[in-house]
Scaffold this active site. Structure first.
Site, PDB file in Angstrom:
ATOM      1  N   ARG A 192     -17.715 -46.140  26.575  1.00 43.63           N
ATOM      2  CA  ARG A 192     -17.251 -47.528  26.470  1.00 43.63           C
ATOM      3  C   ARG A 192     -18.263 -48.298  25.621  1.00 43.63           C
ATOM      4  O   ARG A 192     -19.484 -48.101  25.750  1.00 43.63           O
ATOM      5  CB  ARG A 192     -17.144 -48.203  27.841  1.00 43.63           C
ATOM      6  CG  ARG A 192     -15.908 -47.827  28.660  1.00 43.63           C
ATOM      7  CD  ARG A 192     -14.608 -48.326  28.042  1.00 43.63           C
ATOM      8  NE  ARG A 192     -13.426 -47.961  28.821  1.00 43.63           N
ATOM      9  CZ  ARG A 192     -12.703 -46.858  28.648  1.00 43.63           C
ATOM     10  NH1 ARG A 192     -13.028 -45.978  27.717  1.00 43.63           N
ATOM     11  NH2 ARG A 192     -11.633 -46.629  29.391  1.00 43.63           N
ATOM     12  N   ASP A 232     -17.138 -43.972  18.994  1.00 38.90           N
ATOM     13  CA  ASP A 232     -15.680 -44.012  19.136  1.00 38.90           C
ATOM     14  C   ASP A 232     -15.256 -45.311  19.816  1.00 38.90           C
ATOM     15  O   ASP A 232     -14.063 -45.618  19.881  1.00 38.90           O
ATOM     16  CB  ASP A 232     -15.201 -42.808  19.968  1.00 38.90           C
ATOM     17  CG  ASP A 232     -13.690 -42.739  20.061  1.00 38.90           C
ATOM     18  OD1 ASP A 232     -13.031 -42.803  18.993  1.00 38.90           O
ATOM     19  OD2 ASP A 232     -13.153 -42.641  21.180  1.00 38.90           O
TER      20      ASP A 232
HETATM   21  P1  NAD Z   1     -16.124 -39.190  35.603  1.00 44.35           P
HETATM   22  O1  NAD Z   1     -15.878 -40.223  36.649  1.00 44.35           O
HETATM   23  O2  NAD Z   1     -15.630 -37.798  35.837  1.00 44.35           O
HETATM   24  O3  NAD Z   1     -17.699 -39.091  35.294  1.00 44.35           O
HETATM   25  C1  NAD Z   1     -18.531 -40.200  35.170  1.00 44.35           C
HETATM   26  C2  NAD Z   1     -19.920 -39.794  35.611  1.00 44.35           C
HETATM   27  O4  NAD Z   1     -20.789 -40.908  35.390  1.00 44.35           O
HETATM   28  C3  NAD Z   1     -20.007 -39.417  37.092  1.00 44.35           C
HETATM   29  O5  NAD Z   1     -20.648 -38.182  37.257  1.00 44.35           O
HETATM   30  C4  NAD Z   1     -20.817 -40.557  37.690  1.00 44.35           C
HETATM   31  O6  NAD Z   1     -21.623 -40.155  38.788  1.00 44.35           O
HETATM   32  C5  NAD Z   1     -21.674 -40.965  36.506  1.00 44.35           C
HETATM   33  N1  NAD Z   1     -22.231 -42.310  36.638  1.00 44.35           N
HETATM   34  C6  NAD Z   1     -21.744 -43.369  37.315  1.00 44.35           C
HETATM   35  N2  NAD Z   1     -22.596 -44.418  37.225  1.00 44.35           N
HETATM   36  C7  NAD Z   1     -23.646 -43.982  36.466  1.00 44.35           C
HETATM   37  C8  NAD Z   1     -24.845 -44.580  36.034  1.00 44.35           C
HETATM   38  N3  NAD Z   1     -25.159 -45.836  36.387  1.00 44.35           N
HETATM   39  N4  NAD Z   1     -25.680 -43.847  35.293  1.00 44.35           N
HETATM   40  C9  NAD Z   1     -25.389 -42.553  34.962  1.00 44.35           C
HETATM   41  N5  NAD Z   1     -24.268 -41.926  35.355  1.00 44.35           N
HETATM   42  C10 NAD Z   1     -23.411 -42.632  36.107  1.00 44.35           C
HETATM   43  O7  NAD Z   1     -15.531 -39.783  34.268  1.00 44.35           O
HETATM   44  P2  NAD Z   1     -15.119 -39.002  32.947  1.00 44.35           P
HETATM   45  O8  NAD Z   1     -13.686 -38.609  33.035  1.00 44.35           O
HETATM   46  O9  NAD Z   1     -16.134 -37.962  32.642  1.00 44.35           O
HETATM   47  O10 NAD Z   1     -15.174 -40.189  31.881  1.00 44.35           O
HETATM   48  C11 NAD Z   1     -16.403 -40.794  31.514  1.00 44.35           C
HETATM   49  C12 NAD Z   1     -16.130 -42.053  30.730  1.00 44.35           C
HETATM   50  O11 NAD Z   1     -15.519 -41.687  29.482  1.00 44.35           O
HETATM   51  C13 NAD Z   1     -15.097 -42.995  31.379  1.00 44.35           C
HETATM   52  O12 NAD Z   1     -15.735 -43.892  32.264  1.00 44.35           O
HETATM   53  C14 NAD Z   1     -14.486 -43.703  30.208  1.00 44.35           C
HETATM   54  O13 NAD Z   1     -15.171 -44.931  30.025  1.00 44.35           O
HETATM   55  C15 NAD Z   1     -14.778 -42.807  29.015  1.00 44.35           C
HETATM   56  N6  NAD Z   1     -13.563 -42.302  28.375  1.00 44.35           N
HETATM   57  C16 NAD Z   1     -13.405 -42.534  27.039  1.00 44.35           C
HETATM   58  C17 NAD Z   1     -12.275 -42.061  26.391  1.00 44.35           C
HETATM   59  C18 NAD Z   1     -12.063 -42.263  24.903  1.00 44.35           C
HETATM   60  O14 NAD Z   1     -10.919 -42.081  24.413  1.00 44.35           O
HETATM   61  N7  NAD Z   1     -13.090 -42.598  24.138  1.00 44.35           N
HETATM   62  C19 NAD Z   1     -11.302 -41.364  27.108  1.00 44.35           C
HETATM   63  C20 NAD Z   1     -11.516 -41.128  28.468  1.00 44.35           C
HETATM   64  C21 NAD Z   1     -12.649 -41.589  29.090  1.00 44.35           C
END
Ligand code: NAD
Length: 329
Positions: free
Chosen positions: A230, A254
């Site tokens: 994000r 991205d």
């Molecule tokens: P997920 O929930 O499986 O993983 C997120 C991880 O971040 C978890 O392991 C969590 O413990 C960790 N986390 C939470 N707070 C944290 C902090 N303060 N410091 C460090 N780590 C922390 O999510 P995911 O499916 O792996 O997706 C990750 C992110 O990717 C989403 O939140 C979304 O913003 C982004 N995303 C982007 C796109 C895109 O098209 N660019 C698409 C999907 C997701």
């Protein structure tokens, strides 16, 4: 059941129709984003379907509630654009927690390879029969250290991809999972040791501007920053300063913190007013894509099927608690 679908793009429709028609869901596709100005379009619908840049703040939520909408279905994983607290006792919120972690992780690697090996520039050159290699030198990813912040679904797939390249992986997560077999450390160690840093954590109050002047100063000279998570995770002004001084060797973006009014639209005939984004795009060692990491056939299909399933299960009285987003204190 009637669904108002905001921020529609042509590639959304076929996939959603495939699942919605058999489920008896009638969808009205609106091109505009959901905002305080467009919320009236949702009147008379049972639910709204929104994406990453729709504005679902307290004002919008109150208006949705007053017009009889009962649920918000996000066709994405992140939900930082929805005021979940304001939804309490008014609207239920569902998302697509996982549609293809591979899509996003593979895009992160595509950006990293592109910025490092300058394939975008090489392609432009050879199209003009310019076969000079001047300025196209990259570095081996093999043997380099990649710092992965957030080791959930996407971070883990990215770690596996990096492993395939023979890279050393350092991981940081607020909730480390020993089952991943990843080498977890503290953030300051990750900043100090990583040649590449890739962000895969959600945007929260805690992670807002995680990459800023202070954290950049702790990084190795020439560090490459990859953000497919994000935009708000990175303080853009500080990133620009880091690139200008050479501290940051390259950036792969991205997502962008002010992307809401720009991404997904064609401004090729306009003067873009966002000077920070224009500056970034003008930099030779920065690559920007328009929040497209999710965009694979497999991901679109999973997004449509999960979203329709979220609607069907909620309106038949069995909401899927695994996909529901609730307010956490
Ligand atoms: P997920 O929930 O499986 O993983 C997120 C991880 O971040 C978890 O392991 C969590 O413990 C960790 N986390 C939470 N707070 C944290 C902090 N303060 N410091 C460090 N780590 C922390 O999510 P995911 O499916 O792996 O997706 C990750 C992110 O990717 C989403 O939140 C979304 O913003 C982004 N995303 C982007 C796109 C895109 O098209 N660019 C698409 C999907 C997701």
């Amino acid at each position: 059941m009637r669904l108002a679908f905001f921020d529609t793009k042509p590639y959304d429709i076929a996939g959603f129709e495939r699942y919605a028609i058999p489920a008896g869901i009638e969808i009205k596709y609106y091109e505009p984003n959901l905002t305080p100005d467009t919320v009236s379009l949702a009147a008379g619908y049972d639910a709204v379907c929104v994406f990453v840049n729709d504005i679902v703040n307290a004002e919008v939520i109150q208006k949705l509630y007053e017009s009889g909408v009962k649920a918000i279905v996000l066709r994405c994983a992140g939900f930082n654009n929805v005021d979940i607290k304001a939804c309490q006792r008014k609207l239920r919120v569902f998302r697509v927690p996982a549609y293809s972690p591979h899509a996003v992780a593979e895009h992160a690697m595509a950006l990293l390879l592109t910025v490092n090996r300058h394939t975008h520039k090489a392609h432009n050159r050879t199209r003009e029969f310019n076969f000079s290699l001047q300025g196209l030198t990259g570095f081996d990813l093999y043997g380099k250290t990649v710092g992965i912040i957030g080791t959930g679904k996407i971070g883990r797939v990215f770690a596996n991809i990096c492993r395939g390249f023979g890279m050393r992986i350092l991981a940081y997560d607020k909730y480390p999972d020993p089952d991943t077999g990843l080498d977890y450390g503290e953030l300051d160690e990750l900043f100090a040791q990583s040649d590449i840093i890739s962000l895969h954590c959600p945007l929260t109050e805690e992670t807002n501007h995680l990459i800023n002047a202070d954290t950049i100063s702790q990084m190795k000279d020439g560090v490459v920053i990859v953000n497919t998570s994000r935009g708000g995770l990175v303080d853009t002004e500080d990133l620009i300063q880091g690139i200008k001084t050479g501290k940051v060797g390259a950036a792969c973006l991205d997502v962008y913190e002010e992307e809401g009014d720009l991404f997904y639209e064609d401004f090729s005939g306009d003067i873009v007013q966002d000077d920070k984004l224009v500056r970034l795009i003008a930099m030779p060692n920065v690559i920007v894509t328009s929040h497209q990491a999710f965009l694979t056939k497999e991901a679109l299909d999973n997004i449509a099927s999960t979203t329709v399933n979220n609607l069907v299960s909620f309106f038949s009285g069995n909401p899927d608690l695994n996909t529901e987003v609730t307010f956490q204190r």
